[in-house]
Structures are given as C-alpha cells and as structure tokens.
Design an enzyme around this catalytic site. Structure first.
Site, PDB file in Angstrom:
ATOM      1  N   GLU A   1       0.821  -1.215   0.000  1.00 22.75           N
ATOM      2  CA  GLU A   1       0.000   0.000   0.000  1.00 22.75           C
ATOM      3  C   GLU A   1       0.858   1.269   0.000  1.00 22.75           C
ATOM      4  OE1 GLU A   1       0.102  -2.667   1.939  1.00 22.75           O
ATOM      5  OE2 GLU A   1      -1.336  -2.577   3.550  1.00 22.75           O
TER       6      GLU A   1
ATOM      7  N   CYS B   1      -0.656  -2.744   8.103  1.00 28.68           N
ATOM      8  CA  CYS B   1       0.132  -2.455   9.300  1.00 28.68           C
ATOM      9  C   CYS B   1      -0.091  -1.004   9.733  1.00 28.68           C
ATOM     10  CB  CYS B   1       1.616  -2.729   9.052  1.00 28.68           C
ATOM     11  SG  CYS B   1       2.455  -1.485   8.068  1.00 28.68           S
TER      12      CYS B   1
ATOM     13  N   CYS C   1       1.373   1.738   7.437  1.00 31.64           N
ATOM     14  CA  CYS C   1       0.592   2.002   6.217  1.00 31.64           C
ATOM     15  C   CYS C   1      -0.668   2.798   6.535  1.00 31.64           C
ATOM     16  CB  CYS C   1       0.245   0.704   5.512  1.00 31.64           C
ATOM     17  SG  CYS C   1       1.678   0.005   4.672  1.00 31.64           S
TER      18      CYS C   1
HETATM   19  N1  THU Z   1       2.688  -6.521   3.834  1.00 33.89           N
HETATM   20  C1  THU Z   1       2.138  -5.639   2.946  1.00 33.89           C
HETATM   21  O1  THU Z   1       2.708  -5.379   1.894  1.00 33.89           O
HETATM   22  N2  THU Z   1       0.963  -5.063   3.269  1.00 33.89           N
HETATM   23  C2  THU Z   1       0.226  -5.363   4.377  1.00 33.89           C
HETATM   24  O2  THU Z   1      -0.861  -4.813   4.549  1.00 33.89           O
HETATM   25  C3  THU Z   1       0.738  -6.315   5.364  1.00 33.89           C
HETATM   26  C4  THU Z   1       2.087  -6.850   5.114  1.00 33.89           C
HETATM   27  C5  THU Z   1       3.936  -7.195   3.468  1.00 33.89           C
HETATM   28  C6  THU Z   1       5.168  -6.793   4.210  1.00 33.89           C
HETATM   29  C7  THU Z   1       6.027  -8.043   4.064  1.00 33.89           C
HETATM   30  O3  THU Z   1       6.673  -8.011   2.817  1.00 33.89           O
HETATM   31  C8  THU Z   1       5.031  -9.179   4.033  1.00 33.89           C
HETATM   32  O4  THU Z   1       3.781  -8.587   3.681  1.00 33.89           O
HETATM   33  C9  THU Z   1       4.899  -9.919   5.346  1.00 33.89           C
HETATM   34  O5  THU Z   1       4.574  -9.076   6.378  1.00 33.89           O
END
Ligand code: THU
Length: 134
Positions: free
Chosen positions: A59, A90, A93
């Site tokens: 995101e 997270c 984000c």
């Molecule tokens: N991740 C995202 O890209 N977006 C989210 O909303 C949650 C987590 C990614 C970060 C990392 O590369 C992987 O997912 C595991 O946490």
C-alpha cells in the site's frame, strides 16, 4: 453502481500488482491499488529486503507511486493477499493513508471483501500533532 464498477477495476489492478511482489523472505505476496478522485489507478506490491526492516508494504508503494506522478487526492485503496481472512494493513501504512487522507479502504482475499473508512482503521490519526486539524 458506478462505485461498484470502480471497485472491480481496483481489485483487478491490485491482484495484478500482487504478481510483481518481491517477497523472497516472507513468501507473502501483497498487492495494492489506489484510485484518485479523477479515477486514475496506481498500483504497488510489497518489496522486501535482506535487511527486513527496509521492507516496503504494497500500500505504501502504491501511494508513493501515485504521489511521485503528482496525484495526491485519493478516493479508495484496495489491498489484497491470498490469506484465510482479508489482510489488515500495518500501522505504518495506516499512518501513510492518513497522511494523504485516503477515505475508503478495501481489504480482500480470494473470497471475501471488507470495506472500512480510514477513521475506523486509524481513529484520531492527526489529532494533536502540530495543531493539525483532522
Ligand atoms: N505486507 C504488505 O505489503 N501489506 C500489508 O498490509 C501487510 C504486510 C507485506 C510486508 C512483508 O513483505 C510481508 O507482507 C509480510 O509481512
């Protein structure tokens, strides 16, 4: 009805972006697509790093790509992953979504789609910081 069609477009873009995920460490691919007020769509995927903390979430990448082209007024962001329940962004984000006041957030897996307002995901995001108004 118009909104619904837009959501379909966003979902397709987010799933497509997920194909580009660079996630050799977590093996967890995420896609995101953000739509601007004027209907443009920008996409992102997660981009990991051997130094784990440098990982960029899908995101944040999507929002960064949009901002880099001059787009800053957002309507909706969609985040997708192949999880048992729809993914949940997270805190970092959520804060970035708050920075650009993305009003609506769609979280989805292959079978389920949840819709939230940003305020539901991050209440009082800007309150009290440098007297900034929410
Ligand atoms: N991740 C995202 O890209 N977006 C989210 O909303 C949650 C987590 C990614 C970060 C990392 O590369 C992987 O997912 C595991 O946490």
């Amino acid at each position: 009805m118009v909104i619904r069609m837009e959501h379909e477009e966003l979902m397709i873009a987010a799933w497509q972006a997920r194909e580009s995920a660079y996630a050799p460490y977590s093996r967890f691919a995420v896609g995101a697509a953000v739509m601007t007020d004027d209907g443009q769509i920008f996409t992102g995927c997660n981009v990991e790093n051997l130094s784990y903390g440098l990982t960029m979430c899908a995101e944040r990448v999507a929002i960064g790509v949009a901002v880099a082209t001059g787009a800053r007024n957002f309507r909706t962001i969609a985040v997708v992953a192949d999880t048992e329940v729809p993914i949940s962004p997270c805190g970092a984000c959520r804060q970035v979504m708050a920075e650009f006041a993305v009003p609506r957030v769609i979280l989805a897996n292959r079978s389920e789609r949840l819709e939230f307002t940003l305020d539901e995901l991050l209440p009082r995001a800007a309150a009290g910081i440098l007297d900034r108004e929410e």
